[in-house]
Scaffold this motif. Sequence first.
Motif, PDB file in Angstrom:
ATOM      1  N   GLY A  81       0.828  -1.208   0.000  1.00  0.00           N
ATOM      2  CA  GLY A  81       0.000   0.000   0.000  1.00  0.00           C
ATOM      3  C   GLY A  81       0.863   1.259   0.000  1.00  0.00           C
ATOM      4  O   GLY A  81       0.567   2.225  -0.707  1.00  0.00           O
ATOM      5  N   GLY A  82       1.930   1.221   0.803  1.00  0.00           N
ATOM      6  CA  GLY A  82       2.836   2.367   0.870  1.00  0.00           C
ATOM      7  C   GLY A  82       3.429   2.673  -0.495  1.00  0.00           C
ATOM      8  O   GLY A  82       3.439   3.832  -0.942  1.00  0.00           O
ATOM      9  N   TYR A  83       3.923   1.646  -1.166  1.00  0.00           N
ATOM     10  CA  TYR A  83       4.544   1.876  -2.488  1.00  0.00           C
ATOM     11  C   TYR A  83       3.512   2.286  -3.535  1.00  0.00           C
ATOM     12  O   TYR A  83       3.785   3.131  -4.393  1.00  0.00           O
ATOM     13  CB  TYR A  83       5.326   0.630  -2.926  1.00  0.00           C
ATOM     14  N   LEU A  84       2.306   1.689  -3.474  1.00  0.00           N
ATOM     15  CA  LEU A  84       1.274   2.074  -4.446  1.00  0.00           C
ATOM     16  C   LEU A  84       0.858   3.529  -4.223  1.00  0.00           C
ATOM     17  O   LEU A  84       0.581   4.261  -5.183  1.00  0.00           O
ATOM     18  CB  LEU A  84       0.065   1.134  -4.332  1.00  0.00           C
ATOM     19  N   GLY A  85       0.865   3.949  -2.932  1.00  0.00           N
ATOM     20  CA  GLY A  85       0.550   5.345  -2.622  1.00  0.00           C
ATOM     21  C   GLY A  85       1.587   6.285  -3.237  1.00  0.00           C
ATOM     22  O   GLY A  85       1.241   7.337  -3.784  1.00  0.00           O
ATOM     23  N   ILE A  86       2.838   5.881  -3.170  1.00  0.00           N
ATOM     24  CA  ILE A  86       3.915   6.707  -3.769  1.00  0.00           C
ATOM     25  C   ILE A  86       3.721   6.766  -5.289  1.00  0.00           C
ATOM     26  O   ILE A  86       3.788   7.831  -5.905  1.00  0.00           O
ATOM     27  CB  ILE A  86       5.299   6.124  -3.406  1.00  0.00           C
ATOM     28  N   GLY A  87       3.485   5.583  -5.874  1.00  0.00           N
ATOM     29  CA  GLY A  87       3.302   5.519  -7.329  1.00  0.00           C
ATOM     30  C   GLY A  87       2.113   6.371  -7.777  1.00  0.00           C
ATOM     31  O   GLY A  87       2.187   7.083  -8.784  1.00  0.00           O
ATOM     32  N   GLY A  88       1.024   6.321  -6.993  1.00  0.00           N
ATOM     33  CA  GLY A  88      -0.174   7.085  -7.355  1.00  0.00           C
ATOM     34  C   GLY A  88       0.056   8.580  -7.279  1.00  0.00           C
ATOM     35  O   GLY A  88      -0.496   9.346  -8.072  1.00  0.00           O
ATOM     36  N   ASN A  89       0.888   9.021  -6.350  1.00  0.00           N
ATOM     37  CA  ASN A  89       1.167  10.454  -6.176  1.00  0.00           C
ATOM     38  C   ASN A  89       2.200  10.972  -7.164  1.00  0.00           C
ATOM     39  O   ASN A  89       2.244  12.178  -7.440  1.00  0.00           O
ATOM     40  CB  ASN A  89       1.731  10.692  -4.779  1.00  0.00           C
ATOM     41  N   ALA A  90       3.061  10.075  -7.637  1.00  0.00           N
ATOM     42  CA  ALA A  90       4.199  10.516  -8.454  1.00  0.00           C
ATOM     43  C   ALA A  90       3.789  10.710  -9.916  1.00  0.00           C
ATOM     44  O   ALA A  90       2.741  10.237 -10.349  1.00  0.00           O
ATOM     45  CB  ALA A  90       5.312   9.488  -8.362  1.00  0.00           C
ATOM     46  N   THR A  91       4.664  11.402 -10.644  1.00  0.00           N
ATOM     47  CA  THR A  91       4.396  11.607 -12.067  1.00  0.00           C
ATOM     48  C   THR A  91       4.804  10.385 -12.882  1.00  0.00           C
ATOM     49  O   THR A  91       4.459  10.271 -14.051  1.00  0.00           O
ATOM     50  CB  THR A  91       5.174  12.837 -12.582  1.00  0.00           C
ATOM     51  N   SER A  92       5.585   9.499 -12.262  1.00  0.00           N
ATOM     52  CA  SER A  92       6.023   8.291 -12.975  1.00  0.00           C
ATOM     53  C   SER A  92       5.947   7.084 -12.035  1.00  0.00           C
ATOM     54  O   SER A  92       6.116   7.219 -10.824  1.00  0.00           O
ATOM     55  CB  SER A  92       7.468   8.476 -13.454  1.00  0.00           C
ATOM     56  N   TRP A  93       5.698   5.913 -12.621  1.00  0.00           N
ATOM     57  CA  TRP A  93       5.636   4.686 -11.818  1.00  0.00           C
ATOM     58  C   TRP A  93       6.987   3.980 -11.776  1.00  0.00           C
ATOM     59  O   TRP A  93       7.118   2.939 -11.143  1.00  0.00           O
ATOM     60  CB  TRP A  93       4.564   3.735 -12.367  1.00  0.00           C
ATOM     61  N   TRP A  94       7.989   4.529 -12.493  1.00  0.00           N
ATOM     62  CA  TRP A  94       9.331   3.939 -12.420  1.00  0.00           C
ATOM     63  C   TRP A  94       9.951   4.331 -11.079  1.00  0.00           C
ATOM     64  O   TRP A  94       9.876   5.490 -10.683  1.00  0.00           O
ATOM     65  CB  TRP A  94      10.213   4.420 -13.574  1.00  0.00           C
ATOM     66  N   ILE A  95      10.572   3.366 -10.402  1.00  0.00           N
ATOM     67  CA  ILE A  95      11.054   3.608  -9.024  1.00  0.00           C
ATOM     68  C   ILE A  95      11.971   4.826  -8.933  1.00  0.00           C
ATOM     69  O   ILE A  95      11.781   5.701  -8.090  1.00  0.00           O
ATOM     70  CB  ILE A  95      11.759   2.352  -8.469  1.00  0.00           C
ATOM     71  N   LEU A 118      12.194   7.368 -10.753  1.00  0.00           N
ATOM     72  CA  LEU A 118      11.627   8.658 -11.191  1.00  0.00           C
ATOM     73  C   LEU A 118      10.412   9.075 -10.349  1.00  0.00           C
ATOM     74  O   LEU A 118       9.718  10.028 -10.687  1.00  0.00           O
ATOM     75  CB  LEU A 118      11.208   8.575 -12.675  1.00  0.00           C
ATOM     76  N   SER A 119      10.176   8.324  -9.268  1.00  0.00           N
ATOM     77  CA  SER A 119       8.930   8.574  -8.523  1.00  0.00           C
ATOM     78  C   SER A 119       9.169   9.354  -7.224  1.00  0.00           C
ATOM     79  O   SER A 119       8.320   9.339  -6.336  1.00  0.00           O
ATOM     80  CB  SER A 119       8.246   7.242  -8.214  1.00  0.00           C
ATOM     81  N   GLY A 120      10.302  10.043  -7.135  1.00  0.00           N
ATOM     82  CA  GLY A 120      10.647  10.772  -5.902  1.00  0.00           C
ATOM     83  C   GLY A 120       9.594  11.796  -5.508  1.00  0.00           C
ATOM     84  O   GLY A 120       9.384  12.052  -4.321  1.00  0.00           O
ATOM     85  N   ASP A 121       8.933  12.419  -6.498  1.00  0.00           N
ATOM     86  CA  ASP A 121       7.932  13.453  -6.169  1.00  0.00           C
ATOM     87  C   ASP A 121       6.661  12.852  -5.548  1.00  0.00           C
ATOM     88  O   ASP A 121       5.796  13.595  -5.079  1.00  0.00           O
ATOM     89  CB  ASP A 121       7.578  14.287  -7.415  1.00  0.00           C
ATOM     90  N   GLY A 122       6.582  11.535  -5.516  1.00  0.00           N
ATOM     91  CA  GLY A 122       5.395  10.906  -4.929  1.00  0.00           C
ATOM     92  C   GLY A 122       5.560  10.553  -3.457  1.00  0.00           C
ATOM     93  O   GLY A 122       4.620  10.097  -2.805  1.00  0.00           O
ATOM     94  N   LEU A 123       6.760  10.774  -2.924  1.00  0.00           N
ATOM     95  CA  LEU A 123       7.007  10.457  -1.500  1.00  0.00           C
ATOM     96  C   LEU A 123       6.110  11.300  -0.615  1.00  0.00           C
ATOM     97  O   LEU A 123       6.022  12.519  -0.781  1.00  0.00           O
ATOM     98  CB  LEU A 123       8.470  10.741  -1.150  1.00  0.00           C
ATOM     99  N   ASN A 124       5.438  10.661   0.313  1.00  0.00           N
ATOM    100  CA  ASN A 124       4.585  11.412   1.237  1.00  0.00           C
ATOM    101  C   ASN A 124       4.536  10.682   2.579  1.00  0.00           C
ATOM    102  O   ASN A 124       4.844   9.489   2.655  1.00  0.00           O
ATOM    103  CB  ASN A 124       3.181  11.591   0.663  1.00  0.00           C
ATOM    104  N   SER A 125       4.143  11.412   3.615  1.00  0.00           N
ATOM    105  CA  SER A 125       4.200  10.861   4.978  1.00  0.00           C
ATOM    106  C   SER A 125       3.256   9.684   5.180  1.00  0.00           C
ATOM    107  O   SER A 125       3.570   8.748   5.903  1.00  0.00           O
ATOM    108  CB  SER A 125       3.896  11.951   5.992  1.00  0.00           C
TER     109      SER A 125
END
Lengths: 410, 233
Positions: free
Chosen positions: A112-126, A128-135
């Motif tokens: 769930g944590g990783y899918l949350g990051i992927g959903g927030n990020a502009t890319s699903w590639w690991i 390139l998904s830094g902008d999806g990091l959230n608390s």
Amino acid sequence: MLSERKFSHLLYRLLCVATMMIGVGGYWLIQRRPVSIAQGIIVVDGLSCLVLFSAGLLVLTIPVQWRQVWQLLALIGAMTSGHIAGLAGGLLAATALSRRWDHRLAGLALAGGYLGIGGNATSWWITLSGDGLNSVSFVSLLVGAALAVGALDGAMKRVSSFEPLMALTALAALLRLYSVGPWNLGWQFATLLVGSSLALHAAWRAVTAQDAQDTEVWLQRGISSLALIATGCATPAGVVATGLLVLHLSVRQLGQPALGIAPWAGWLLTGAVPGSLGFMAFWSVSAAAMAAGIAVLAMVVWATALCLMLAAGRQISGTPQRRGALAAVISLAAGLATPILVRWMLRPLSDHLQGGLTPYGAIEPWGWAGLLALDAGSHPAATAPGLVLLIMLGLIGALAWVIIRWRERG
Amino acid sequence: MSDILGALGQAWSRLLLYPGGLSAVLMVLIVARLRGIPLATVGPFTLLDLLPSLGVITLLPLTPAAPFAYGLDVPTALLMLLWPSFRRAARERIAPQQMLEWYLPLLIAATALVSVTTTLDLSGLLRWPAEPLRQLCFLLGVLAWIAALPPVTSLQSNLAGACSEVGLLLIGVLPLIAGLNTLPITREIPSLILVPAMLIVAVMAASGACNLSLPARYLLAGIALLVSGFPVR
């Protein structure tokens, strides 16, 4: 002719050994940079190789259970995936195959944590998904890791079995987060707090347990919790410490000291003997904390390590088994070879996760002598001259022995 | 590998004369005599308990010992010095609660000391800080360390115990030597006299601390830790 049962056992062992060998072979390919296959769908880096090697060794040490092989394959899939969906799917599959519901819950939280990051990020590639990091995603990952290490058993004051493969899955999932991006200070603090609480609790339960098997369960939980602390340091030193603890856990699992062990082998596996792998692993967590400038944490870690060593020392009994002696020899050899292990096996791990790490601490090989922890200003924060210490003790011992013999003859 | 062999080759005086070898044996015998410990024959098992403590004493960063590139840090030294009592505690299954009472003040004092030096390296204890608050913390840390020793060292009443006690006292003395070396009067005293003199002071202080209650030990160590946490400009 091999019976079907024997063939099955042989195939199982071969698969585990092959996984370990692929992990070792992978290190030759990824020394300079990670290997990307099929347009980045499969990425093999230092973390993938460490997981391949340790997971193969861990599964090899337990009685034949094909369920564990599927878990192993799912974990390998997760750790070699360059895509968040592959990572989350692999983690979910690895934990779903566990017999314990809290491990399945941990898998849900990690995925769930990783899918949350992927959903927030502009890319699903690991990468390139830094902008999806959230608390929220981070808390989910941390809760998953704590559950896999055995937080619920601690809270419910029960002793149940410990699955080292699940602990490895959780630690690898947390470490992979550094490939996504850097952690903020709050996340680091939370990880250090959770890791310290779990480690102290596990160490106390280990040292007060009466049964050797219960002691071993809490000991392995304590080692995994210390690895959680090392991961929370968010430094190359912390990553190296996590790697050494994972290797120590694997060697201890191989030795199975609770089944009976000779005193010399038992003490070598406790980590109380300078130069052994356990000692180097415990020292490296403390050194990583000191290199990060957290002196109190460094000493808390060492106090926990002392409790774990004492618990392991109290557990030494029973008819000595050959596997215990073998594990002890491996522990000593690997401990003396830590400069090589760090240079060849663990530096690629920290190098490839560099993007998410801070420069506050590194563990470097100290020539052949042992390991050296350096702080942000490259000043020595801690020293562990394992080989020198053993040579020095050998010299003093030889000298004292000669004097004693000379006195006896006189 | 040649650098290790070279360093070991140059460390023969450290190994045979000072601070290991002869001087270590002398210090251990004096402390054993003061504590009333019988000088039993050293057998293989006693030797196994003695070795780690002797190793730590040999590698302590004491002046004017020969320089040695591969020094120890506080956690390693603590583990090796506590090895005899550790082995006994494991063998006799001493209650962990009791162990905690004995060891916790020592670990808190060690935390206070390493917080001031910002390194786990033992040689860091020889760096006397410039700020008065840090100096006070260093002194409090040393007091807490020495006050915490009697319960720990009383666990093992044999030669190995005496050897551990010498090692632990010498670690406690390191900051004091560093502090005295900053004073013009004591700077003139040769280290070979200063170190044993400080060791005797520490032995007397440890004997005086025997009657301290457990809460007093915790209080002293706790204050040292609290002071070490204050930021210094």
